[in-house]
Design a protein around this motif. Structure first.
Motif, PDB file in Angstrom:
ATOM      1  N   TRP A 126      59.541  56.893 -57.236  1.00 49.15           N
ATOM      2  CA  TRP A 126      60.546  56.219 -58.060  1.00 49.15           C
ATOM      3  C   TRP A 126      60.256  56.361 -59.543  1.00 49.15           C
ATOM      4  N   LEU A 127      58.962  56.290 -59.889  1.00 46.20           N
ATOM      5  CA  LEU A 127      58.583  56.438 -61.296  1.00 46.20           C
ATOM      6  C   LEU A 127      59.100  57.761 -61.840  1.00 46.20           C
ATOM      7  N   PHE A 128      58.945  58.815 -61.051  1.00 46.43           N
ATOM      8  CA  PHE A 128      59.283  60.127 -61.582  1.00 46.43           C
ATOM      9  C   PHE A 128      60.703  60.538 -61.245  1.00 46.43           C
ATOM     10  N   GLU A 129      61.231  60.030 -60.121  1.00 39.17           N
ATOM     11  CA  GLU A 129      62.604  60.352 -59.763  1.00 39.17           C
ATOM     12  C   GLU A 129      63.560  59.797 -60.814  1.00 39.17           C
ATOM     13  N   THR A 130      63.236  58.603 -61.340  1.00 35.49           N
ATOM     14  CA  THR A 130      64.132  57.961 -62.293  1.00 35.49           C
ATOM     15  C   THR A 130      63.820  58.359 -63.733  1.00 35.49           C
ATOM     16  N   PHE A 186      59.151  48.892 -60.129  1.00 37.80           N
ATOM     17  CA  PHE A 186      59.037  49.910 -59.090  1.00 37.80           C
ATOM     18  C   PHE A 186      58.240  49.429 -57.886  1.00 37.80           C
ATOM     19  N   ASP A 187      57.506  48.350 -58.074  1.00 39.87           N
ATOM     20  CA  ASP A 187      56.866  47.715 -56.922  1.00 39.87           C
ATOM     21  C   ASP A 187      57.919  47.317 -55.896  1.00 39.87           C
ATOM     22  N   SER A 188      59.111  46.917 -56.411  1.00 40.35           N
ATOM     23  CA  SER A 188      60.126  46.447 -55.487  1.00 40.35           C
ATOM     24  C   SER A 188      60.652  47.581 -54.610  1.00 40.35           C
ATOM     25  N   ALA A 189      60.397  48.840 -55.021  1.00 39.20           N
ATOM     26  CA  ALA A 189      60.760  49.958 -54.151  1.00 39.20           C
ATOM     27  C   ALA A 189      59.892  49.949 -52.896  1.00 39.20           C
ATOM     28  N   ALA A 190      58.715  49.347 -53.024  1.00 36.74           N
ATOM     29  CA  ALA A 190      57.780  49.326 -51.899  1.00 36.74           C
ATOM     30  C   ALA A 190      57.688  47.939 -51.279  1.00 36.74           C
ATOM     31  N   VAL A 191      58.713  47.109 -51.532  1.00 40.63           N
ATOM     32  CA  VAL A 191      58.653  45.722 -51.060  1.00 40.63           C
ATOM     33  C   VAL A 191      58.523  45.657 -49.539  1.00 40.63           C
ATOM     34  N   TYR A 192      59.131  46.638 -48.835  1.00 38.91           N
ATOM     35  CA  TYR A 192      59.074  46.648 -47.365  1.00 38.91           C
ATOM     36  C   TYR A 192      57.631  46.730 -46.869  1.00 38.91           C
ATOM     37  N   ILE A 193      56.823  47.438 -47.652  1.00 41.08           N
ATOM     38  CA  ILE A 193      55.429  47.622 -47.247  1.00 41.08           C
ATOM     39  C   ILE A 193      54.587  46.434 -47.719  1.00 41.08           C
ATOM     40  N   ASN A 194      54.787  46.079 -49.002  1.00 44.74           N
ATOM     41  CA  ASN A 194      53.927  45.045 -49.572  1.00 44.74           C
ATOM     42  C   ASN A 194      54.218  43.654 -49.022  1.00 44.74           C
ATOM     43  N   ALA A 195      55.454  43.432 -48.542  1.00 39.62           N
ATOM     44  CA  ALA A 195      55.781  42.100 -48.015  1.00 39.62           C
ATOM     45  C   ALA A 195      55.481  42.009 -46.520  1.00 39.62           C
TER      46      ALA A 195
END
Lengths: 375, 241
Positions: free
Chosen positions: A246-250, A41-50
């Motif tokens: 994402w954790l809870f949506e999925t 789920f980190d990859s859902a925030a890749v735009y921010i973290n990268a």
């Protein structure tokens, strides 16, 4: 005071080994599943973290970065007026439809329009400046190399994106998306691809002079107005919102809770059985101590201390096991994410397993009735 | 010898129920046991001697009757008070030695002492003295696995004696031992009674013990059939000093 609990543990370590192993494996299972879920789920925030920006501006109430809507361009001016802000850059988000080779049909993709300047903020950590510069070419795209099979092209080849021809100029890693493929283009190319969409960007990203002040500056910059047309978050806040969504949506969050319960149950059953066996094996000795005047409370403390040490040994073993598994996962490009809070939660749960098992084992002490020694 | 009654049992009765069958194990039994003596409860197995020992020592509650030990009505005490009474006044030696495998001899003896709240130094001193008394000073740092059966029983006796109890109960202390070890154990128990003025009550069907007891209570079917006093019992040839 004779250290009965510890001396017995050391001397009869084989007897207690299954309990420590159960605790260690429980800890490892808990931590690894948490790391995998966070990694995915980190990859859902890749735009921010990268990216390098510390402050993000987007549509008010946005729950996850992929749910952004266009915001007014004057937000950029507002940001630049703040003396804390060193640099501001738009980030365009376009949903796309990819057509590669005929065999693969269409693939839904997320187009990220970024500033291709060498000091650009978005994806600064994932795309090196030389590669980034190649986005200046009209129609140039960059994708994660792991997504090539999905798109069905190689570097230098072209495909159709939203009905327009685009060219793959290079690949990188650390850009994988959740539920689709990330395609990075320049802002200009993104505008071309945004057929019929709102031409205004979905986000602005700002770099601060003092990165440590992200939360404070974000709070200053937010309009705090019910009628506001944009909202401001620190990068970590927006990333956390996205991962949480994402954790809870999925339903994955619930999966983690459920798996943790299962691990807790299995760990407790094995650990408590081992400890009960150990208590039962020494029941005459405990009964003798009780006959000589040691209270049940004192004997219970011995058992609980043993459980505690079993837990500590299991925690150390679980730590080593987890480190090995996570290193292996990392080396195989499996996304794993570890946070201090996650590790702490696992450690607390693991100690919970041992202490709960200890309490169950203490019940076995009821059989330490010295009168039985005389029958 | 000055007769001083340490334990007074009056009208003691005890039955055990297994399934629907109730068995009377002790029947209206009254007995006094004196300090400074080794008293032997002897009789065939199942005659009730171990049960009587358990009742007199505060481990098993009788169905009827009373036990007064050192002036205290034992079975009027609540569980905690009884535990405290045992801690301060009673030592036990069981047939199985019940030593913790992980502890060496000194630690075995120190363990119950630590519940008395003595200082570390006093605990150590008493433990060493007790091991010395049972002739095991040289086995101080050995674990049960390294000791013979007789030595283990002597460690168990040292563990009971180190508390300096006024009342010492022993259940079949020699049954699992060879004759030499058994003799040594009897001598130690006897000396504890003579030297420390301890009441030593020993339940055993081992005939070797009879000759060494100051008093023998012969039991059968939950009653005392004979009460024999041996004013000058011979001390054993295998004394350990």
């Amino acid at each position: 005071m004779v250290a009965l609990a510890r001396k017995t543990l050391v001397y009869e370590w084989r007897r207690y080994l299954p309990a420590s192993l159960a605790v260690a494996f429980s800890g490892m299972l808990l931590l690894v599943q948490l790391a995998l879920v966070f990694g995915i789920f980190d990859s859902a925030a890749v735009y921010i973290n990268a990216s390098r920006g510390q402050v993000w501006v987007g549509y008010p109430g946005t729950q996850s970065i992929d749910l952004g809507r266009s915001i007014p361009r004057d937000a950029q001016m507002r940001l630049l007026m703040n003396p804390q802000v060193a640099q501001v850059e738009p980030f365009q988000w376009v949903n796309g439809d990819w057509r590669g080779s005929r065999q693969l049909g269409s693939v839904s993709v997320f187009v990220s329009g970024i500033d291709p300047a060498p000091d650009g903020l978005v994806f600064a950590r994932a795309i090196p400046p030389a590669l980034r510069a190649r986005l200046e070419e009209p129609g140039a795209i960059i994708v994660d190399r792991a997504d090539l099979p999905k798109l069905g092209i190689q570097v230098g080849q072209s495909g159709i994106l939203n009905g327009q021809r685009v060219y793959l100029v290079g690949t990188t890693s650390g850009l994988r998306a959740l539920g689709g493929v990330n395609i990075v283009t320049s802002l200009a190319t993104a505008e071309q691809l945004n057929v019929g969409g709102d031409p205004r960007p979905a986000y602005y990203v700002a770099r601060l002079r003092d990165p440590a002040r992200a939360a404070v500056v974000a709070a200053q910059l937010d309009p705090h107005d019910r009628q506001r047309r944009y909202a401001v978050w620190s990068a970590s806040t927006l990333a956390a919102r996205t991962i949480h969504y994402w954790l809870f949506e999925t339903g994955a969050g619930l999966g983690v809770v459920f798996m943790s319960l299962v691990v807790f149950l299995v760990g407790t059953v094995i650990t408590s059985q081992t400890l009960m066996g150990a208590v039962a094996g020494s029941i005459s000795e405990y009964a003798t101590l009780n006959a000589l005047g040691a209270s049940h409370g004192a004997l219970s403390r011995v058992v609980m201390e043993q459980a505690g040490w079993v837990g500590v040994a299991g925690l150390l073993g679980g730590g080593v096991l987890s480190a090995m598994v996570l290193l292996l996962a990392h080396s195989q490009d499996v996304p794993v994410g570890i946070t201090v809070a996650g590790v702490t939660a696992c450690a607390v749960l693991v100690m919970g397993i041992t202490l709960f098992s200890g309490m169950l084992a203490v019940r076995t002490l009821r059989n330490a009735d010295p009168a039985r020694l005389l029958r | 010898m000055v007769e001083h009654v340490a334990i007074r049992g009056r009208g003691i009765g005890k039955s055990f129920t297994v399934g629907k069958v109730s068995t009377r194990v002790i029947d209206e039994l009254s007995v006094d046991v004196a300090s400074g003596e080794l008293t032997l409860l002897s009789g065939p197995s199942g005659c009730g001697k171990s049960t009587l020992l358990a009742i007199l020592s505060g481990l098993e509650r009788p169905d009827a009757g009373s036990v007064e030990a050192l002036g205290e009505q034992v079975w009027s005490l609540d569980r905690k008070a009884l535990q405290r009474f045992r801690l301060h006044h009673i030592g036990f030696v069981f047939q199985g030695f019940n030593l913790f495998p992980a502890l060496n001899s000194v630690e075995q003896v120190e363990l119950p002492l630590s519940y008395l709240g003595l200082g570390a130094e006093e605990t150590r001193r008493r433990a060493w003295a007790a091991l010395d008394e049972v002739g095991l000073a040289h086995r101080r740092h050995m674990r049960p696995a390294e000791l013979s059966g007789g030595e283990k029983q002597r460690v168990a006796i040292a563990r009971a004696l180190a508390k300096r109890p006024q009342l010492l109960f022993a259940d079949e202390p020699t049954s699992a031992l060879d004759s030499v070890s058994g003799q040594t154990v009897i001598d130690i128990l006897h000396r504890a009674a003579r030297v420390h003025g301890t009441m030593v009550l020993c339940a055993s069907h081992d005939p070797r013990l009879i000759a060494h007891a100051d008093r023998v209570l012969r039991m059968e079917d939950g009653r005392v059939l004979a009460d024999e006093h041996h004013p000058h019992p011979p001390m054993g040839a295998h004394t350990t000093s």
